[in-house]
Design a protein around this motif. Structure first.
Motif: not given
Length: 226
Positions: A89-95, A123-129, A153-157, A193-196
């Motif tokens: 399950r993922q959300g947010g976006r890059l940029g 107004d948006h979140l970083p890309l996460f999974k 439950i693993d989260l990668m941002v 480039a990621h924080l987990g």
């Protein structure tokens, strides 16, 4: 007169000697293998010599083949069953580039909420999974740690940094006597480039994800009863 009689006797005895009259009859030779019974010679069947009978040879009893000790088979971790395992399950976006401001949890009837808050407004979140995994079948990159529980439950941002948040001092968070969550801590990513992060679970669990702004937050609710 006596002389004539003596000469006559010598002549008579000499004649008798020539005719073998006075020779004794030869003694018949009896074969050692025959016995004379009433003048009849019976052949004697020799009794065979009794040879010593060797003792019976005992058939050696084969030694029983030793049974090798039972070796416990090498067990393969059994995956736990859940409709959420392996579902991404993922959300947010890059940029953008984001800075972690806080990680916290709250206890509620029927669920536990974990919040990751960012410093920057937006107004948006970083890309996460998010993905839920079997802790034994899908261990951490550093190896399996059973203290996390049966599942995680693993989260990668992406593009998130913890410049002002001391992860080593603030994490892990351990909810006291929680029926489902064991701990909340960092996931080793070995990437700049990621924080987990990971949420340890005593059993696979259903969960819900929310994207919130003002301030920017990634929120997950771990449900106890589903």
């Amino acid at each position: 007169m006596k002389r004539a009689a003596l000469c006559l006797l010598v002549v008579v005895l000499t004649g008798l000697a020539g005719c073998n009259i006075l020779q004794p009859a030869p003694t018949p030779t009896v074969s050692p293998s025959a016995t004379s019974v009433a003048g009849t010679v019976e052949p004697v069947t020799p009794t065979p010599t009794d040879s010593p009978t060797p003792p019976p040879t005992a058939t050696p009893t084969p030694s029983p083949t030793p049974t090798p000790p039972a070796v416990a088979p090498t067990s393969t971790p059994t995956q736990v069953s859940s409709a959420y395992l392996g579902v991404v399950r993922q959300g947010g976006r890059l940029g953008a580039v984001w800075t972690l401001a806080d990680v916290r949890f709250g206890l509620h009837p029927g669920w536990l909420r974990v919040v990751w808050e960012m410093t920057e407004p937006g107004d948006h979140l970083p890309l996460f999974k998010f993905v839920e995994v079997d802790n034994a079948a899908d261990p951490f990159p550093t190896g399996h740690d059973p203290s996390w529980g049966a599942a995680r439950i693993d989260l990668m941002v992406s593009d998130l940094y913890a410049y002002d948040f001391p992860l080593g001092q603030r994490l892990p968070l351990v909810p006291p006597d929680n029926p489902r969550v064991t701990r909340i801590g960092p996931y080793p990513t070995f990437s700049d480039a990621h924080l987990g992060f990971s949420i340890g679970l005593k059993a696979p669990s259903a969960y819900k994800v929310y994207e919130l702004t003002k301030p920017v937050r990634i929120v997950i609710d771990v449900l106890y009863g589903e």
